[in-house]
Design a protein around this motif. Structure first.
Motif, PDB file in Angstrom:
ATOM      1  N   TYR A  17      -6.064   4.163   4.809  1.00 41.79           N
ATOM      2  CA  TYR A  17      -5.605   2.991   5.551  1.00 41.79           C
ATOM      3  C   TYR A  17      -6.333   1.744   5.048  1.00 41.79           C
ATOM      4  O   TYR A  17      -7.498   1.807   4.653  1.00 41.79           O
ATOM      5  CB  TYR A  17      -5.879   3.147   7.040  1.00 41.79           C
ATOM      6  CG  TYR A  17      -4.947   4.103   7.714  1.00 41.79           C
ATOM      7  CD1 TYR A  17      -3.663   3.717   8.039  1.00 41.79           C
ATOM      8  CD2 TYR A  17      -5.354   5.388   8.029  1.00 41.79           C
ATOM      9  CE1 TYR A  17      -2.797   4.604   8.668  1.00 41.79           C
ATOM     10  CE2 TYR A  17      -4.493   6.272   8.651  1.00 41.79           C
ATOM     11  CZ  TYR A  17      -3.218   5.867   8.963  1.00 41.79           C
ATOM     12  OH  TYR A  17      -2.364   6.742   9.577  1.00 41.79           O
ATOM     13  N   ARG A  18      -5.646   0.645   5.073  1.00 42.29           N
ATOM     14  CA  ARG A  18      -6.256  -0.624   4.696  1.00 42.29           C
ATOM     15  C   ARG A  18      -5.900  -1.669   5.726  1.00 42.29           C
ATOM     16  O   ARG A  18      -4.797  -1.651   6.259  1.00 42.29           O
ATOM     17  CB  ARG A  18      -5.703  -1.109   3.352  1.00 42.29           C
ATOM     18  CG  ARG A  18      -6.549  -0.736   2.181  1.00 42.29           C
ATOM     19  CD  ARG A  18      -5.815  -1.109   0.919  1.00 42.29           C
ATOM     20  NE  ARG A  18      -5.717   0.033   0.045  1.00 42.29           N
ATOM     21  CZ  ARG A  18      -4.870   0.134  -0.964  1.00 42.29           C
ATOM     22  NH1 ARG A  18      -4.029  -0.834  -1.202  1.00 42.29           N
ATOM     23  NH2 ARG A  18      -4.865   1.191  -1.711  1.00 42.29           N
ATOM     24  N   LEU A  19      -6.821  -2.578   5.946  1.00 46.40           N
ATOM     25  CA  LEU A  19      -6.513  -3.691   6.819  1.00 46.40           C
ATOM     26  C   LEU A  19      -5.660  -4.665   6.011  1.00 46.40           C
ATOM     27  O   LEU A  19      -6.061  -5.078   4.932  1.00 46.40           O
ATOM     28  CB  LEU A  19      -7.814  -4.361   7.262  1.00 46.40           C
ATOM     29  CG  LEU A  19      -7.773  -5.023   8.630  1.00 46.40           C
ATOM     30  CD1 LEU A  19      -7.351  -4.019   9.700  1.00 46.40           C
ATOM     31  CD2 LEU A  19      -9.123  -5.607   8.951  1.00 46.40           C
ATOM     32  N   PRO A  20      -4.473  -5.016   6.512  1.00 44.48           N
ATOM     33  CA  PRO A  20      -3.626  -5.918   5.728  1.00 44.48           C
ATOM     34  C   PRO A  20      -4.340  -7.237   5.464  1.00 44.48           C
ATOM     35  O   PRO A  20      -5.039  -7.760   6.329  1.00 44.48           O
ATOM     36  CB  PRO A  20      -2.406  -6.126   6.623  1.00 44.48           C
ATOM     37  CG  PRO A  20      -2.387  -4.965   7.535  1.00 44.48           C
ATOM     38  CD  PRO A  20      -3.821  -4.585   7.746  1.00 44.48           C
TER      39      PRO A  20
ATOM     40  N   TYR B  75       0.613   2.759   6.479  1.00 45.11           N
ATOM     41  CA  TYR B  75       1.231   3.608   7.500  1.00 45.11           C
ATOM     42  C   TYR B  75       2.528   4.236   7.010  1.00 45.11           C
ATOM     43  O   TYR B  75       2.878   5.347   7.418  1.00 45.11           O
ATOM     44  CB  TYR B  75       1.491   2.789   8.770  1.00 45.11           C
ATOM     45  CG  TYR B  75       2.158   3.600   9.857  1.00 45.11           C
ATOM     46  CD1 TYR B  75       1.432   4.557  10.555  1.00 45.11           C
ATOM     47  CD2 TYR B  75       3.503   3.459  10.141  1.00 45.11           C
ATOM     48  CE1 TYR B  75       2.039   5.336  11.517  1.00 45.11           C
ATOM     49  CE2 TYR B  75       4.122   4.235  11.107  1.00 45.11           C
ATOM     50  CZ  TYR B  75       3.383   5.170  11.793  1.00 45.11           C
ATOM     51  OH  TYR B  75       3.981   5.945  12.742  1.00 45.11           O
TER      52      TYR B  75
ATOM     53  N   VAL C 201       3.329  -5.903   7.034  1.00 45.99           N
ATOM     54  CA  VAL C 201       2.094  -5.364   7.609  1.00 45.99           C
ATOM     55  C   VAL C 201       2.080  -3.833   7.510  1.00 45.99           C
ATOM     56  O   VAL C 201       1.079  -3.225   7.117  1.00 45.99           O
ATOM     57  CB  VAL C 201       1.923  -5.817   9.075  1.00 45.99           C
ATOM     58  CG1 VAL C 201       0.802  -5.055   9.757  1.00 45.99           C
ATOM     59  CG2 VAL C 201       1.645  -7.308   9.132  1.00 45.99           C
TER      60      VAL C 201
ATOM     61  N   ASN D 280       0.826  -1.194   0.000  1.00 46.35           N
ATOM     62  CA  ASN D 280       0.000   0.000   0.000  1.00 46.35           C
ATOM     63  C   ASN D 280       0.863   1.248   0.000  1.00 46.35           C
ATOM     64  O   ASN D 280       0.855   2.027   0.918  1.00 46.35           O
ATOM     65  CB  ASN D 280      -0.923  -0.024   1.218  1.00 46.35           C
ATOM     66  CG  ASN D 280      -1.908   1.105   1.206  1.00 46.35           C
ATOM     67  OD1 ASN D 280      -2.077   1.780   0.191  1.00 46.35           O
ATOM     68  ND2 ASN D 280      -2.553   1.325   2.323  1.00 46.35           N
TER      69      ASN D 280
ATOM     70  N   GLU E 174       1.417  -2.780   3.862  1.00 51.03           N
ATOM     71  CA  GLU E 174       0.051  -2.968   3.398  1.00 51.03           C
ATOM     72  C   GLU E 174      -0.920  -2.011   4.056  1.00 51.03           C
ATOM     73  O   GLU E 174      -1.910  -1.616   3.461  1.00 51.03           O
ATOM     74  CB  GLU E 174      -0.392  -4.413   3.672  1.00 51.03           C
ATOM     75  CG  GLU E 174       0.209  -5.388   2.714  1.00 51.03           C
ATOM     76  CD  GLU E 174      -0.846  -6.247   2.064  1.00 51.03           C
ATOM     77  OE1 GLU E 174      -1.960  -6.311   2.604  1.00 51.03           O
ATOM     78  OE2 GLU E 174      -0.558  -6.831   1.016  1.00 51.03           O
ATOM     79  N   SER E 175      -0.638  -1.658   5.307  1.00 55.25           N
ATOM     80  CA  SER E 175      -1.619  -0.877   6.050  1.00 55.25           C
ATOM     81  C   SER E 175      -1.708   0.556   5.546  1.00 55.25           C
ATOM     82  O   SER E 175      -2.704   1.227   5.759  1.00 55.25           O
ATOM     83  CB  SER E 175      -1.243  -0.867   7.525  1.00 55.25           C
ATOM     84  OG  SER E 175      -0.028  -0.164   7.678  1.00 55.25           O
TER      85      SER E 175
END
Lengths: 615, 69
Positions: A434-437, A306, A300, A34, A303-304
């Motif tokens: 933001y995305r949940l991994p 951050y 993580v 991400n 993908e998130s």
């Protein structure tokens, strides 16, 4: 174009999910993350459509515009125009747009439509769009754009079904666009008018993003969160992995004893297996858990979404030393390995910022250094608590990582001072939602890392270990020799020769021998030490117990000096090779290798002499 | 609300990129956050997208303030 195959190119803005869609289509396992700039090279995959045709899919780097400002945008532009050398223009362009971010992405869609090639628009992340309450009139959108529009959810299994069917059906007709030379203002105006007609949007951003960003980007708490996160990761790498590592260690020792038990104790084969293969490979293999834990956190975070936040927080500081906030992402990847890190610098549009980042990336502590660090830390640093909560070994590891970071900042600052060009270079960075991994993507990523590591162990590390065993075995000791056999071997002599250079920094000849194969891959040095000590010791069991052995044989000053050496030394041919490839210049390779060697020698010299003076 | 993006010098690529990203006349923009050191960079929201811009970059964008800052 033959009826049996078709070439499709995936294009779109950065971070719209092209690569995830590509994986859906081809079943491939491209790296998905991400942040902008994951796809730094063209990637091709293929799949068989239901109609039986073979579809070649090209995953192109994300671009905001065909007015390219970075090397990867240039690739995308050239391929789409059919100007890329050795690459035929695609039969069909699948333009991917993030449904939650249409205002930005549609403008690029309009630019792609102007190319006058067949286009299908894939509205990706429809699930997130619905969650936000967006209503998109897909048919209306298709009518306005004059291209087919399909909905996709690239991260869900089967989420690309509609797209596959559409691609497979027929190549859409090319719609002549009314205005071919519309200025930027007109394009944006058209986007606005299309959006007004086809999209209802209750609010601009996800509420959750606003809530998280209030804390994550807070001037004080944001930095605190970042520091805590980093510290937690390094503590975890050290403490969580230990039980698994002990298990692997015991397993290898047991396996080695079982296998070599069938062989006569004084045969050459026994020595090769026991001293070469098991001592060498075993010493490296036990670090698999630590490397995987480190990668788990990096994946993580990637993908998130951050990471760009961290880049935002650190931009000012990095800018002061001559880097850019964008460099944070490649530099963080370099903690895993400098090679993907250096490749990820392609997302830095600016050539000058990019070169600086490439040159300091090897200073980030890559995972191949972990085996060396942890071996030495476990052997020399007492395992005790500091201030009640922290583990001293973890603290030392954290300090080593910071030594790398601070020296990178220092080096970047010196480069900033030295260069003549002081013009302005931009940040301009998108902060994604933001995305949940996705558990599956993370698991795939970890699995790939494990495979790469095991392949290295089974390939280059095995080959070098066996080679080193030969070098340290032959020629054998003469009759009536009083020293261990390795003293008479090629490796032993080489080590003693190198010892003249390295004695001032406290390295004994065994370390010197281990440094040579360590040039191919840093962690080989641990395997090599295992082999060298197994060869010089009379006790076979010693091989599996490298840590306790060196803690008896080396002084603390030597161990600290070796740690300092590893913070800087350019001990990785692949990194130098990738610098050459990415910058297309031997001069840059020479600069990188030269300054790293110089720093390594100086730091080790200082460490060794100071530690000796204090002890 | 964006008024216009001014080139800091002729053929300014940074200004061009800002226009590509949607900083054109009439777009509403919002300052979402400031960086921790000296308030730099700025986090600007345009549409549903957020961009981190350094102050020198953001200085190219002329805005008019209308009620909600």
């Amino acid at each position: 174009m033959s009826a049996a195959s078709m070439r499709i190119a995936l294009v779109g803005n950065p971070n719209c999910g092209k690569t995830a869609l590509f994986n859906q289509l081809t079943g491939g396992r491209q790296k998905v993350a991400n942040y902008a700039g994951v796809t730094v090279e063209r990637k091709e995959g293929r799949f068989i459509a239901p109609s039986g045709r073979t579809l070649h899919v090209l995953d192109l780097p994300g671009a905001y515009s065909f007015d390219a400002t970075s090397p990867d945008e240039a690739i995308t532009r050239d391929v789409c125009h059919g100007r890329y050398p050795g690459e035929a223009a695609p039969d069909l362009i699948v333009c991917v747009a993030d449904a939650t971010n249409l205002r930005l992405h549609l403008r690029f869609v309009l630019e792609v439509r102007r190319l006058g090639r067949p286009v299908v628009l894939a509205l990706n992340m429809m699930d997130a769009a619905r969650r936000r309450g967006m209503v998109i009139d897909v048919e209306g959108l298709s009518r306005r754009l004059g291209v087919p529009v399909v909905e996709t959810i690239a991260i869900k299994r089967g989420g690309a079904q509609a797209l596959i069917e559409r691609i497979d059906a027929a190549i859409p007709e090319i719609v002549p666009t009314a205005v071919d030379n519309a200025g930027i203002e007109q394009l944006h105006a058209e986007v606005r008018s299309i959006l007004a007609e086809t999209v209802t949007l209750p609010r601009d951003t996800a509420a959750i993003d606003d809530a998280i960003d209030r804390w994550a980007l807070h001037p004080v708490f944001g930095l605190l969160i970042l520091a805590t996160l980093m510290f937690f990761i390094f503590q975890a790498v050290f403490s969580w992995a230990q039980p698994v590592m002990d298990g692997i260690q015991a397993g290898i020792t047991g396996l080695g004893a079982w296998v070599t038990g069938f062989l006569p104790g004084d045969s050459a084969l026994h020595s090769l297996l026991n001293d070469g293969v098991f001592a060498g490979l075993g010493a490296v293999l036990v670090f698999l858990p630590q490397i995987l834990i480190l990668f788990l956190f990096i994946l993580v975070l990637e993908e998130s979404g951050y990471l760009p936040r961290a880049a935002f927080l650190l931009d000012k500081m990095m800018f002061r030393v001559g880097l850019t906030g964008r460099a944070f992402i490649p530099l963080l990847s370099s903690f895993a390995c400098a090679i993907p890190g250096i490749m990820a610098t392609r997302s830095i549009q600016d050539p000058r910022d990019r070169l600086t980042t490439i040159l300091v990336a090897p200073l980030m502590t890559c995972s191949a250094r972990l085996p060396v660090y942890t071996l030495l830390i476990a052997a020399f640093i007492p395992d005790r608590a500091v201030w009640g909560v922290f583990n001293l070994q973890g603290v030392v590891l954290f300090a080593l990582y910071f030594a790398g970071i601070f020296s990178a900042l220092g080096v970047a600052f010196v480069m900033k001072r030295l260069r003549k060009d002081k013009s302005e270079h931009a940040l301009i960075m998108e902060l994604p939602s933001y995305r949940l991994p996705n558990v599956r993507d993370i698991a795939l990523g970890l699995w790939e890392r494990a495979l790469i590591f095991l392949k290295r162990v089974g390939g280059i590390i095995l080959a070098l270990t066996v080679l080193l065993w030969f070098l340290s075995t032959f020629p054998g000791a003469p009759e009536g020799a009083t020293q261990p056999a390795i003293d008479y071997s090629i490796a032993g002599r080489l080590g003693r020769m190198l010892e003249y250079i390295f004695a001032p920094i406290g390295f004994n000849w065994q370390i010197c021998v281990a440094l040579v194969p360590g040039l191919a891959a840093r962690e080989v040095a641990v395997a090599a030490l295992g082999t060298v000590y197994a060869m010089s010791g009379s006790d076979d069991a010693v091989a599996s117990q490298l840590g306790p052995l060196i803690s008896h044989q080396w002084s603390l000053a030597t161990a600290l000096s070796l740690l300092a050496w590893y913070v800087f030394a350019p001990q990785c041919m692949s990194t130098l090779a990738v610098i050459r490839r990415e910058t297309n210049s031997w001069r840059n390779v020479a600069v990188a290798a030269g300054y790293l060697f110089g720093l390594a020698y100086l730091a080790s010299f200082a460490t060794y002499q100071i530690a000796r003076a204090l002890s | 609300m964006v008024q216009t993006v001014t080139d800091a010098h002729p053929a300014d690529p940074i200004a061009q990129r800002l226009r590509d990203l949607g900083f054109v006349s009439g777009e509403p923009v919002r300052l979402v956050a400031r960086g921790p050191l000296g308030g730099d960079p700025l986090l600007i929201q345009i549409g549903s997208t957020r961009f981190a811009l350094r102050k020198t970059e953001a200085a190219r964008v002329d805005v008019s303030v209308d009620g909600v800052a």
